[in-house]
Scaffold this motif. Structure first.
Motif, PDB file in Angstrom:
ATOM      1  N   THR A 127       5.341   2.500   8.692  1.00  0.00           N
ATOM      2  CA  THR A 127       6.190   1.316   8.808  1.00  0.00           C
ATOM      3  C   THR A 127       6.011   0.365   7.633  1.00  0.00           C
ATOM      4  O   THR A 127       6.931  -0.337   7.249  1.00  0.00           O
ATOM      5  CB  THR A 127       5.865   0.548  10.111  1.00  0.00           C
ATOM      6  N   ASP A 128       4.830   0.342   7.041  1.00  0.00           N
ATOM      7  CA  ASP A 128       4.554  -0.565   5.933  1.00  0.00           C
ATOM      8  C   ASP A 128       5.338  -0.148   4.693  1.00  0.00           C
ATOM      9  O   ASP A 128       5.332   1.028   4.298  1.00  0.00           O
ATOM     10  CB  ASP A 128       3.049  -0.540   5.640  1.00  0.00           C
ATOM     11  N   GLU A 129       6.011  -1.125   4.078  1.00  0.00           N
ATOM     12  CA  GLU A 129       6.865  -0.792   2.937  1.00  0.00           C
ATOM     13  C   GLU A 129       6.063  -0.227   1.775  1.00  0.00           C
ATOM     14  O   GLU A 129       6.477   0.745   1.128  1.00  0.00           O
ATOM     15  CB  GLU A 129       7.644  -2.039   2.490  1.00  0.00           C
ATOM     16  N   GLY A 130       4.899  -0.844   1.520  1.00  0.00           N
ATOM     17  CA  GLY A 130       4.055  -0.345   0.430  1.00  0.00           C
ATOM     18  C   GLY A 130       3.608   1.084   0.681  1.00  0.00           C
ATOM     19  O   GLY A 130       3.573   1.910  -0.240  1.00  0.00           O
ATOM     20  N   ALA A 131       3.299   1.397   1.918  1.00  0.00           N
ATOM     21  CA  ALA A 131       2.870   2.756   2.261  1.00  0.00           C
ATOM     22  C   ALA A 131       4.015   3.743   2.084  1.00  0.00           C
ATOM     23  O   ALA A 131       3.812   4.891   1.658  1.00  0.00           O
ATOM     24  CB  ALA A 131       2.347   2.793   3.691  1.00  0.00           C
ATOM     25  N   LYS A 132       5.230   3.292   2.387  1.00  0.00           N
ATOM     26  CA  LYS A 132       6.398   4.163   2.177  1.00  0.00           C
ATOM     27  C   LYS A 132       6.585   4.473   0.692  1.00  0.00           C
ATOM     28  O   LYS A 132       6.861   5.613   0.315  1.00  0.00           O
ATOM     29  CB  LYS A 132       7.663   3.493   2.732  1.00  0.00           C
TER      30      LYS A 132
END
Lengths: 453, 453
Positions: free
Chosen positions: B317-322
């Motif tokens: 869900t985290d944008e940075g992780a995506k």
């Protein structure tokens, strides 16, 4: 009142409805649940009882069959919904999970039941196969595993739902560990064949169409040849008459099982190169809106837009030679498919004779699985160093060369062969791994397949 | 009249027209031929001469540049047409074949010239790279091979057409055989990177779109990261603004080169698993009518029909992780792409330092090729048994695990990752080949890549 024990049945879809109805016919009291209201209404119409929640369905009934579509749904009905089944199951109940799920899921389910204080439940991992017709007839194939106690309690129910010749109490290879997950692993390895061979049928017939062959004729030739597979023969009529829009098995169904295979492969660090490429093609067709269509309709991925590829010129002009290319393509794909299924089966510790018996009698069957598969199993057991791809079947060199001819021609026609190219690269890697080792070049496919996987 | 020698130029397409016009500007008399009349008319307009047939173009001129699109066209203009060039070339003429063709073709061409009594012709195998702009500026990259005598005679022309830093007299590894075909092999190995990385850009950005990321932002993050590639950066603007319908390089162009790679691989019994899957995707997009479109438009194969896949739920869900998943996907693909290019280069006997220098300065460049590629080359030279994937770059285990996260999430989103799944299976096979051997699990990618190829 029936003297037979009461049964709860969760999941009254195409398969589940037939299975539950068959149990009603056999004289059981069956209380069903489904999220889709009309299914309950219909079930009452055939003599079943309906429940408004999973908990209501299972209450006070000693046996529960769960036949939902996915592990997410199983998790939902058992634990997560507002009235989940797990808590409501009576003490010492039998829980038959018939859904096709990853082995890791059903193993985790056993743990979760214990953690939530329901270690008393007798869990049986028993995916089924055979389609809605056999579900309703009580003649499914069933692959069951679990503790001896759970299997003993569930056996009568498994027998009611299955063909006696096709009820498999799944065995481990040698002295391996028996238990939950083996049934799902057996189903998974069978589905390796299904996943590859369903797409292979479309790929081969699409290639035939691009070569300008009469599909009815080439279909008959394939069925008579060593390129026969159950899937090919089964899909052929719908492929020849797409105008009927007959749906026997939707793309989403095989996609779901294919994703279980690749996910389980990733979990176990085991490569599934054939299924992985099939999965991507299934995903692509899903995006195109073909998900609900019969999987035989994927032939269009290969036949569409021939007018867009520009001027192409094949080198093979003889019609008989063209048919042979289709057969060569399928044989090589089926060989790689057999190697992938058996190698994965060995990896998860299945009894390979049982795997072989089951697949030969089911929808994953193919002529190559029957012939080469037996050799692959023999060689696997003899250890990696073994030779023995018998000269009277086919040599690795020959099958590679044959496939190469098909891939060469498809390239000239600018026709994609997703599985054909994958198989060729795998066979080439396998050949090279032999040549670079101490083995002779005509070493067995399985020796080499092991070397690369 | 110019005092410079006269040159014939066959093939006045986007590249050839610029190259020929540049020669005119440099003061050469250039007589051109093209099957497309308007090209000749236009060429006369910039000071060139036009010829009605290949034979007429080459007659009495000591040097001929052939820049047709395919080997079929080369064969046509040299031997098969009504007035073919080969017979008409003056005694001792130089023939520069600049088209991208399989090495096997240009080697066969040398033989054919001899057989037809034209062993006097000085044939140079010199494919080019750099696009129409650099063609017109005379600053192309050129990869030249041939006899010493032929190269000596052609050198001035090669220099006129190329950037001095990018004229490669292609060298063999160690004491390998020099000669015709090395130039084409060098171009082919560079194009392995191009074929994989063009599709990788679409695959990564398509995956980003399916995760709901802002493509402009993720594009900038990728460019700053180790997932950078020349192709990604070059295609990004057109991917972000498909409405411009700007065509820098059509799908058919990279497809042609990809097919050369896979065909040459089949001929040499060398596996090209990454390029093979890319080729099938290119074929599929050709069938869909995308052949003439810019190759960056293939992102649509991944983004289309998100509404058809049904309800899906990712876990990240985290944008940075995506964004990191996109980067992890690309890094692993680029690593496999580098291994495939270098391993193929070694197989055909190229000097790997020169291959590395060329690729790092050209459109095949990537951060992973630069860093991991150097290690791959070092290890290849040290022999298969060598360890040495340095801890300060990335371990095989880490890159596999990272890629697996991306593939897991894509599976949840039902997003196809053709290259990502292929890379994961290859890396998994490589890891297993190490674990089953005597090496430590953190062995080098190249050790393992060699083991499976």
């Amino acid at each position: 009142m029936s003297s037979k024990p009461g049964i709860s049945f969760i999941g009254l879809g195409a398969m589940g409805f037939g299975m539950a109805t068959n149990l009603v016919k056999q004289g059981y009291t069956v209380r069903g649940f489904d999220v889709w209201g009309p299914a309950l209404y219909k079930f009452r119409g055939v003599g079943g009882q309906g429940a408004a929640t999973p908990a209501e369905a299972v209450r006070n009934l000693p046996h529960c069959v769960c036949m939902v579509a996915t592990m997410q749904q199983a998790q939902e009905v058992l634990f997560q919904g507002p009235s989940p089944a797990a808590k409501a199951l009576p003490q010492g109940a039998t829980l038959l999970l018939c859904s096709t799920v990853p082995a890791a899921y059903v193993q985790g389910l056993e743990e979760q039941l214990k953690k939530e204080g329901r270690g008393d439940i007798f869990l049986v991992d028993c995916p089924v196969s055979g389609g809605a017709g056999r579900a309703a007839d009580g003649t499914l194939s069933i692959m069951a595993s679990g503790s001896e106690a759970a299997l003993a309690k569930a056996r009568f129910l498994l027998q009611e739902m299955s063909d006696p010749a096709k009820l498999y109490m799944v065995k481990p290879e040698g002295s391996g560990q028996r238990g939950i997950g083996m049934g799902s692993n057996m189903k998974m390895c069978h589905q390796v064949l299904a996943a590859n061979q369903i797409l292979a049928a479309s790929e081969a017939m699409g290639f035939a169409a691009r070569m300008g062959l009469d599909l009815t004729k080439v279909g008959q030739e394939v069925i008579k040849s060593d390129a026969w597979s159950w899937m090919f023969e089964n899909r052929l009529p719908r492929m020849l008459h797409p105008e009927n829009k007959s749906i026997a098995s939707a793309v989403t169904i095989i996609l779901k099982d294919t994703s279980i295979i690749t996910a389980q492969g990733r979990l176990l660090k085991f490569p599934t190169p054939m299924c992985s490429v099939a999965e991507q093609v299934y995903f692509a067709s899903l995006s195109r809106g073909y998900g609900a269509d019969d999987d035989s309709s994927l032939i269009r991925l290969y036949t569409e837009g021939a007018e867009n590829v520009g001027k192409v010129q094949g080198e093979v002009t003889d019609e008989g030679a063209k048919v042979q290319l289709v057969i060569k393509l399928l044989k090589a794909i089926h060989l790689c498919s057999a190697a992938e299924a058996i190698r994965f089966g060995a990896h998860v510790g299945l009894d390979l004779d049982q795997l072989s018996e089951l697949c030969n009698a089911a929808a994953g069957g193919s002529k190559l699985f029957e012939t080469a598969g037996a050799v692959i199993i023999r060689n696997l057991r003899a250890g990696n160093g073994s030779r023995g791809w018998p000269a009277d079947t086919v040599s690795l060199g020959d099958v590679t060369q044959d496939l190469q001819e098909a891939v060469d021609e498809a390239q000239r026609l600018k026709c994609p062969l997703f599985l054909g190219n994958q198989a060729l690269n795998l066979l080439t890697m396998a050949s090279r791994s032999v040549q670079s080792g101490s083995e002779a070049a005509e070493g067995s496919v399985v020796t080499n397949w092991c070397a690369i996987t």
